[in-house]
Structures are given as structure tokens and as C-alpha cells.
Design a protein around this motif. Sequence first.
Motif, PDB file in Angstrom:
ATOM      1  N   ARG A 155      16.719   2.957   9.026  1.00  0.00           N
ATOM      2  CA  ARG A 155      18.052   2.251   9.411  1.00  0.00           C
ATOM      3  C   ARG A 155      18.344   2.026  11.035  1.00  0.00           C
ATOM      4  N   THR A 156      17.185   1.499  11.409  1.00  0.00           N
ATOM      5  CA  THR A 156      17.566   1.289  12.987  1.00  0.00           C
ATOM      6  C   THR A 156      16.695  -0.134  13.106  1.00  0.00           C
ATOM      7  N   THR A 157      16.571  -0.600  14.331  1.00  0.00           N
ATOM      8  CA  THR A 157      15.896  -1.781  14.805  1.00  0.00           C
ATOM      9  C   THR A 157      14.676  -1.303  15.210  1.00  0.00           C
ATOM     10  N   TYR A 158      13.531  -2.221  14.552  1.00  0.00           N
ATOM     11  CA  TYR A 158      11.925  -2.119  15.080  1.00  0.00           C
ATOM     12  C   TYR A 158      11.641  -3.449  15.222  1.00  0.00           C
ATOM     13  N   ALA A 159      10.728  -3.622  16.349  1.00  0.00           N
ATOM     14  CA  ALA A 159      10.083  -4.762  16.668  1.00  0.00           C
ATOM     15  C   ALA A 159       8.536  -4.907  16.340  1.00  0.00           C
ATOM     16  N   THR A 160       8.225  -6.170  16.226  1.00  0.00           N
ATOM     17  CA  THR A 160       6.592  -6.187  15.938  1.00  0.00           C
ATOM     18  C   THR A 160       6.104  -6.464  17.414  1.00  0.00           C
ATOM     19  N   PRO A 161       4.463  -6.455  17.154  1.00  0.00           N
ATOM     20  CA  PRO A 161       3.925  -6.740  18.412  1.00  0.00           C
ATOM     21  C   PRO A 161       4.117  -8.054  18.555  1.00  0.00           C
ATOM     22  N   PRO A 162       3.518  -8.896  19.931  1.00  0.00           N
ATOM     23  CA  PRO A 162       3.506 -10.082  19.730  1.00  0.00           C
ATOM     24  C   PRO A 162       2.662 -10.825  18.825  1.00  0.00           C
ATOM     25  N   LEU A 163       3.314 -11.765  17.902  1.00  0.00           N
ATOM     26  CA  LEU A 163       2.808 -12.683  16.943  1.00  0.00           C
ATOM     27  C   LEU A 163       2.623 -14.156  17.352  1.00  0.00           C
ATOM     28  N   SER A 164       1.916 -14.696  16.548  1.00  0.00           N
ATOM     29  CA  SER A 164       1.699 -16.081  16.970  1.00  0.00           C
ATOM     30  C   SER A 164       2.712 -16.872  16.028  1.00  0.00           C
ATOM     31  N   SER A 165       3.153 -17.873  16.678  1.00  0.00           N
ATOM     32  CA  SER A 165       4.239 -18.961  15.947  1.00  0.00           C
ATOM     33  C   SER A 165       3.289 -19.755  15.066  1.00  0.00           C
ATOM     34  N   PRO A 166       4.074 -20.668  14.040  1.00  0.00           N
ATOM     35  CA  PRO A 166       3.089 -21.471  13.215  1.00  0.00           C
ATOM     36  C   PRO A 166       2.272 -22.514  13.955  1.00  0.00           C
ATOM     37  N   ASP A 167       3.224 -23.039  14.967  1.00  0.00           N
ATOM     38  CA  ASP A 167       2.444 -24.279  15.857  1.00  0.00           C
ATOM     39  C   ASP A 167       1.445 -23.908  16.737  1.00  0.00           C
ATOM     40  N   SER A 168       1.423 -22.592  16.990  1.00  0.00           N
ATOM     41  CA  SER A 168       0.456 -22.379  18.271  1.00  0.00           C
ATOM     42  C   SER A 168      -0.362 -20.859  17.829  1.00  0.00           C
ATOM     43  N   ASP A 169      -1.500 -20.938  18.665  1.00  0.00           N
ATOM     44  CA  ASP A 169      -2.471 -19.601  18.151  1.00  0.00           C
ATOM     45  C   ASP A 169      -2.092 -18.850  19.282  1.00  0.00           C
ATOM     46  N   ARG A 170      -1.170 -19.058  20.387  1.00  0.00           N
ATOM     47  CA  ARG A 170      -0.818 -17.996  21.306  1.00  0.00           C
ATOM     48  C   ARG A 170       0.245 -17.119  20.802  1.00  0.00           C
ATOM     49  N   ALA A 171      -0.076 -15.780  21.167  1.00  0.00           N
ATOM     50  CA  ALA A 171       1.091 -14.727  20.754  1.00  0.00           C
ATOM     51  C   ALA A 171       2.204 -15.058  21.557  1.00  0.00           C
ATOM     52  N   ASP A 172       3.090 -15.745  21.121  1.00  0.00           N
ATOM     53  CA  ASP A 172       4.232 -15.905  21.980  1.00  0.00           C
ATOM     54  C   ASP A 172       5.640 -15.556  21.535  1.00  0.00           C
ATOM     55  N   GLY A 173       5.584 -14.782  20.630  1.00  0.00           N
ATOM     56  CA  GLY A 173       6.988 -14.529  19.754  1.00  0.00           C
ATOM     57  C   GLY A 173       6.969 -13.084  19.344  1.00  0.00           C
ATOM     58  N   ILE A 174       8.103 -12.452  19.106  1.00  0.00           N
ATOM     59  CA  ILE A 174       8.255 -11.058  18.249  1.00  0.00           C
ATOM     60  C   ILE A 174       9.617 -11.249  17.368  1.00  0.00           C
ATOM     61  N   ARG A 175       9.088 -10.152  16.411  1.00  0.00           N
ATOM     62  CA  ARG A 175      10.431 -10.306  15.551  1.00  0.00           C
ATOM     63  C   ARG A 175      11.228  -8.964  15.451  1.00  0.00           C
ATOM     64  N   LEU A 176      12.303  -8.851  15.433  1.00  0.00           N
ATOM     65  CA  LEU A 176      13.278  -7.732  15.348  1.00  0.00           C
ATOM     66  C   LEU A 176      13.714  -7.513  14.042  1.00  0.00           C
ATOM     67  N   PHE A 177      13.564  -6.471  13.356  1.00  0.00           N
ATOM     68  CA  PHE A 177      13.859  -6.316  12.140  1.00  0.00           C
ATOM     69  C   PHE A 177      15.094  -5.245  12.192  1.00  0.00           C
TER      70      PHE A 177
END
Length: 917
Positions: A155-177
Motif C-alpha cells: 500500500r505504498t508507491t513502487y517504481a519500475t526500473p527503466p523500461l522501453s516505450s512502445p515506439d523506442s528500444d531505448r529505456a526512457d521511461g519508468i512506471r510509478l504504481f
Amino acid sequence: MRALIGLPLRWLRRVSLALIVLAVLGLAAEFVYRSALDVQRDRVYAEFQLAASQHIDTLRKRLDAVLDLQQLLAKHVDVSGTGSAAEFSQITRPVMRVHPFISAIVFAEVDTRASGTRYPVRFALSDGAWPQPGAKLNDEGPLALAAIEQAVKHRTTYATPPLSSPDSDRADGIRLFAAAGDGITAVFLHLSDLAESTLWAGMDPDARDMAFTIVDATDDPTHAAEIYRDTVSDGFETAYAEAVPFANRRWLVIATPMPKHYELAPQPSVKRQRYAGWAITLLATLIVASLQTRNAVIRGHVQRRTAELARSNQMLAETNATLEAEIRQRIASEAALRESTTLQQAILHSADYAILLTDNTGVIRVFNPAAESMLGGRAADVVGKRTPLAFIDDGDLAQMAEESGEHGFEALLATARHREASDPLELDLCRADGRRVPASISVSPLVDATHGHITGYLLIAADITHRKAAESRILHLAHFDPLTDLPNRSLLHTRLEEALDTAATCKQPLAVLFLDLDRFKYVNDSLGHQAGDALLKAVSGRFRHCVREQDTVARMGGDEFIVVLSELEGRDHATEVAGRIIEALNAPFDIKGHRLTVTPSIGIAIYPEDGDKADLLIKHADAAMYHAKEQGRNNYQFYERRFSTSVSARLNLENRLRRALERDEFEVYYQPQVETATGEFVGLEALLRWRDPEHGLVSPDEFVPVAEDSGLIVPIGEWVLRTACRQNQAWRSARLLDVPVAVNLSARQFDEHTLLGTVAAILDETGLPPQRLELELTETLIMRNPELTAELLDAGKRLGILISVDDFGTGYSSLAYLKRFPIDRLKIDRSFIADIETEPDDAAIAQTIIAMAHTLRIDVLAEGVETVAQLRMLRNWQCSAYQGYLCSHPLPTHEMTALLRGLRAAHMLGLPEVGHA
């Protein structure tokens, strides 16, 4: 053959002394140069470390703001749900405009009945956000799925490691859940945009003096995933790294200097010092060599003369020649020795570093003036009597002996040899007066050039007090607020966690007080931010005197403070401290010649009944603080569960207000203002109304305070002003009415420095003459800062508009100020008019206000007139005008237009007009 071999040997003997001078002085010059270069590099690195730390702190604050935003969104979902996709998009669109590095904000419902670790979800998406409807968060891969599971579980905020966006192979994004309601909220961040907009904030790339690389080192620090990297050349010696915790992950921010910035290459002054040392060395060598060569030439002449005289008196000539040669050689040697000694003394006396020369046993033989100044002793008391150990603390000596296995002077030598392979030896040297001086020390052996034996040791010590002070300052800035010197947010959380651990162990309660200074913005707006900063420093000083030594007072930011009361004796203890703080702030502050009084709103949360986590206690204390503001400010409130619901309801109302402005849900009603003597319309007052599609007509008393606190009253007030001016000009064009329209101004609008510019632009846009617009200000508002009010009202009068004072009699106006202000009309508050028939005091107050206004040549209008008897009394007192239900209720635009058309028709037919009494 022997002659050929003897030539090099003779030449070496001639220049042997010159080579010795070259070696000794060259070694000393190089030591001085290296020490100066080390000091220069230490200073450059301290400057670079401080600048990089400030940039990284800006990134940390931006990341905290993103986490706060997601927590607020999750809290909203907990209370109100997400609603439809369009409503969810309506809430999140402003957030994405403010934070352009957020590419999407998503809410996903979690089906806990599904087997395994897959979570079928549905999306409520922001417009144009990725991913497309129908996708699943667990399709993002195992990294995103793991973060989702942790967010739901803890019940707290967790982030992902860097992930690739669908239009790029570069890991340029993260997700906060983050868990929210029956699901989770997900925020999609573009890392490059986040880093670029935060670390440099729009700075010209050519002006940047350092580059940053951000890696995610949460799982495996040796194979950290790169998050962001500036384009910069490699190969720089200087770098600074700092760990930034973010959403249960650990980021490593690495700063490196840009080319031509923070360079470690020797500065010109250091190079000149080196060149000067070598120049002196070469000059001394040439002098010695010249003297030796000259001596050899003279000896050759003597030998030739002796050979010529040998024929007459060989024995006498040989004796005389030998004696003369020895005398001259001794004279030359003594002269060379004096010159070498003079040069060495000049170098020792001019050096800025403490220089000590010892023999093999460590006894000091040379102690230069810089050493006397640095260590507080005289050379006469040291040379030949003491060793460098006399200036080293016994504890440091014992530690060196333990590490090296040696004792005494040998332990110092062994430690210096070991340290010089990696870092310089740094010690706190003890002065003769007992004061300690931090120093960087280098130790080098002096080797006899002829036999290769060590004849002594050269110690060079540099005072690094300033460098140590800079390092201490950097560490202080990382944990304390630079303005008030109170613990900052980072240190507060550390101390609160420690206090909670102690409270849990000892089973003692603990209190968290959340303080917010009431209407602090007015100080910044009226007196400037320098006065606001001075007031914050003075307030923080009083806070310190209201708590015990073991308690913590911290600044969260702006005008918000946190007080942690450890070892709490009970709720009465928290009540006593809160009351003491309120009482301490009651006394005025003298800030830049102004006497200011500030009041606090205080919320209190108690451990463990109100929460057992640091963030939860602060959150609940914050909710209680908002309740204290709703209770009239300048008080304290303990947290209750219903406060969280109240905060969510307030947030929901604020979101609905934003949507109402965009969807044009507001309306303007108009109430006539009538002349008491003739019954003619002399003006209209524009009144704001909100017709919510779901809740119907919302009372202004309910939504106006929220609009004031959130700042929405500024765009809403501008809309009312534009609408009223446009409608009044339409009635003038239709020849239905030609009177001023009165529009109320809020305090937030009055504080805007662009107010008069906005009014002028609206008048120009709508075509309404300035004399047909009347701005109404409350009595309390105009008296808040009389000097500033007078300037603004004078500027308004130059524009040509009318000024009136609303709710007169309820505040604390001074007749002197009323005389100074360019006021056209006073409006007597309805509270004095309601009972003038039955209450002599109210009648006397109303009659006095009317008489006073006539004396000052100001028109008077009575509000809330509902009976004919009230109107007759106002006529007898010669009140200029009135408004109220006796004439008309506030009417929407179409009904007011119909009323005006009826009045016009009645006038044309000669019938009695509505509103005459």
C-alpha cells in the motif's frame, strides 16, 4: 688511454657540487609545486561538489513532488473513485500540463480473484496517453508486474526500473504504481524530459558547467541500469555521486564537469610558482658550475706560471702554487656554500607551507616561518630539541602505531608512505596553545647524492581548515534548511523514524504537530519575499523556545513546519505545546520597519492511535491542520478520521470548480440598486452563481472559500468581470439601462499586480465606458495595507472607474484613511439595516454612517432593505440609494432583461414603474 678516461672523471668532479644543488633545490621546488596543486584541486572539487549537490537536491524535490502528486491522486480515488474515463482525464490533464515529463496517468482495477500473478485490468486514460485501451499492465513485463504486486501488497508507491516505450528500444521511461481504492494508479514518466527540465530548468546548453548521468542501482549496483546521460566527453578526473531514494528504488546521480569547467589542470599561478622554483634552481646550479669552472681555469694559469718559474726556483714555486691553490679553493667553496645557504633560506622563508627538515632520528633541524605561524612555536624552541611527534595528538600516534606496527617517528614515516600511495596523510596538528589545526602532510626522504644514504626527512604540511569547513558546510546543507537552519524534510523523516522506534520499544506515545502560517502569502505580496524570509526566520526562532531539547522542529517548505514531540506525557502535553506556540506568535514581529502579527493553524496527530508510520502521522496532522483553518485559523485541532473525508471532499470540490470554469457552468445574477428618493435604478450589482449539473445551484458560501484558497478565484473573478461588463454594454446598446454595474473583488484578485491591466483590457474589449464600472472592495481588504491600497485606488481612479466599500461598519476603518482613499460610495452592511426598526443601536449606527459619508461627500447605499418602513427611515436620514428584496431579488440575465424591457414600456406608456415606493 688513461688521459682519455680521466677527462670525464675530471669534468664530473668539477660539476658534482652543481649537480647536488640542482637535485636538492629541484626536489624542493617540485614538492612545493605538488602541494600547491593539491590545494588548488581540493578547492575546485569542493566547488564542483557543492554545485552538483544543489542540482541533485532540485531533482530530489521534483521527485518528491511527483510522489506527493500520486499520493494525492490515490487519496482522491480512495474517497471519490475514478468516475468515467473522461472525468479521470479531466482531473489528470492539468497535472500533465504542469509536469510535461509525465506521458500518461492511468488507473487500473485489480481483479483479486484471478489466479497466479496476472492482473486483468481496465483503463481510465488521459487523452492521448499510452498505452491504448484494452492493454494490460502486466503485459509490460515481469519488472512492471513485480512493482504492481509490491504496490498492492504494501500500500505504498513502487517504481519500475527503466523500461522501453512502445515506439523506442531505448529505456526512457519508468512506471510509478500506488494502491488506490480497489486498484492501482500508474504514472508513466519520460526520464530524459524529467532530468532535463529539473537539473537545468531551461538553461541554455552552452551555459552548463557539468553533465549528469542517472542510473538505477537498486538491484545490482555493479550492473546499474542507465536512466539518463548528458552528451559529454569522457576522461575527466573529477566526479561526484549521490544516492537518491525514489519510490522504493535507489537512483545514483553522477555529476561530471563539462569541458573547460572545473578543470584540475594547474592554474597559471601554480605553474608560475613551479617555473620560479626551477628558475632559481637552474640559476643556483649555473652559479656553482661557473665558480667551479673558473676555479679550474685559475688553477691552470697558476700551474703554467709555476712551470715557467720552476727553472729558477722549482721548490719555492711548487710550494707557493700549492698553497695558493688550496687557499683559492677554500675561498671558492666557502662562497658557493654561502650562496647555496642564502638561496635555501630564501625558499624556506617565502614558502606558504610549513616546512620541517629532520635528521635520521626525527630531530627537527629546520623549522620555517610558515611552520612557526601554523604550529604556534618558535624555531629556537624546536630546532635540535623536538621531533614532529610533538605536534601530533597521542591518540593519533597510537592509531598509527597500531596500523603500521612501528613506534614513534617510524610509525609516522610508515603511515605517510602507505597513505601517499592512495590519499595524502591528513591529521589534526596540535598547536603550542592547544588549538588543533587540520593539515595535509607529505613526508619525503632526503638522499645523499654521493653515497645514496638517507640523511634526513622533509615534511611539508598545508593548512586545510577552509577545505574542512567547506565539507562541513556541504554536509550541513544536506540536512538543514538554509534559511531558518531548522532540520529539513530529509532530516525530519530520519529523526521521526528514530523517535517512532524508541516510542515502540518504550511503549510511549508520540505527537506530530503540523503548523501552517495563516495568510503568509499577503506578507510576500505586500512587503516582498525578503520580508517574508525575515519573518520565517523570526518565527522559527520562537518555535525553538516552545519545545524541549529532545523535541524536533523542522521546516517542510514555504510557511509549513513540523514539530515532533517525543516521550509524550499525554494529549495534554501536546495541547500545552500547541497553546504555547500560538501564544508565542501573538506578540508582533518588527520586520523591516513594519510591525507584523502572524497566526498559526496547527494539526496534531498522536502515535499510535492516529498512525504508526512517519508519512501517515504527517498526513493525518496535515488533515487536522486544514480543519483548524476551517475553524477560523489561529487554533489547533487533533486528528479525527472524518478529517480525511473532509480533505477529500474539499479536493473533489476544487476539481469540480476547475471543471466548472472550463465547462462554463457559472452564471451572473444581477440585483438592482435604487435611488431612495425617486425609485430610479442607479446601478446593478453582479453576483456569481454556480449551477452544477449534478448538484444543482451551489451556495457561494460553500464554493467561494475553496476558490479563494486554491487561487481559482482569480480566473473566476476575471470571468465575472468580463461577463458583467459585456452584459451592461449590451443593455446600454439596447437603450434599456445606462447605469454602473458593481463587481466584487476578492483579496486574491486585489493582490494581483496585473489587476488594473486586466480591468483596462476588459473595458477596451467590451467597449464599456470606465465610469459605468464599479469595483467593490470589503472594508477589511482596503485596511489591510492602507499605503498600498491608496496607491492602487488612485491608479483605478485615473483609469476612470468607480470605487465602493462593501460591508461597511463590520471592520475597523479609520476616518483619516477613508478621507485619503478616492471612494465613491459606502455600502452599509445588511446586519445594521435588518433591525433598524426595533434596535435603536443599529439605527444610530446606520444614521451615523450616513451622516459621516455626507460630511466626506461620499454616496451611501444600504444593503438588505426588505420593508417599506426601513425605506422610509433611510429616506428621512437622506440615504442616497438602497438594494434588497423590497425592490428585487437577484435575477439571471434573461429575467433582468425582461424586467428592464417592462420598465421601459411602462415609462413610455406613463404607467407607475416597478420599484417605486
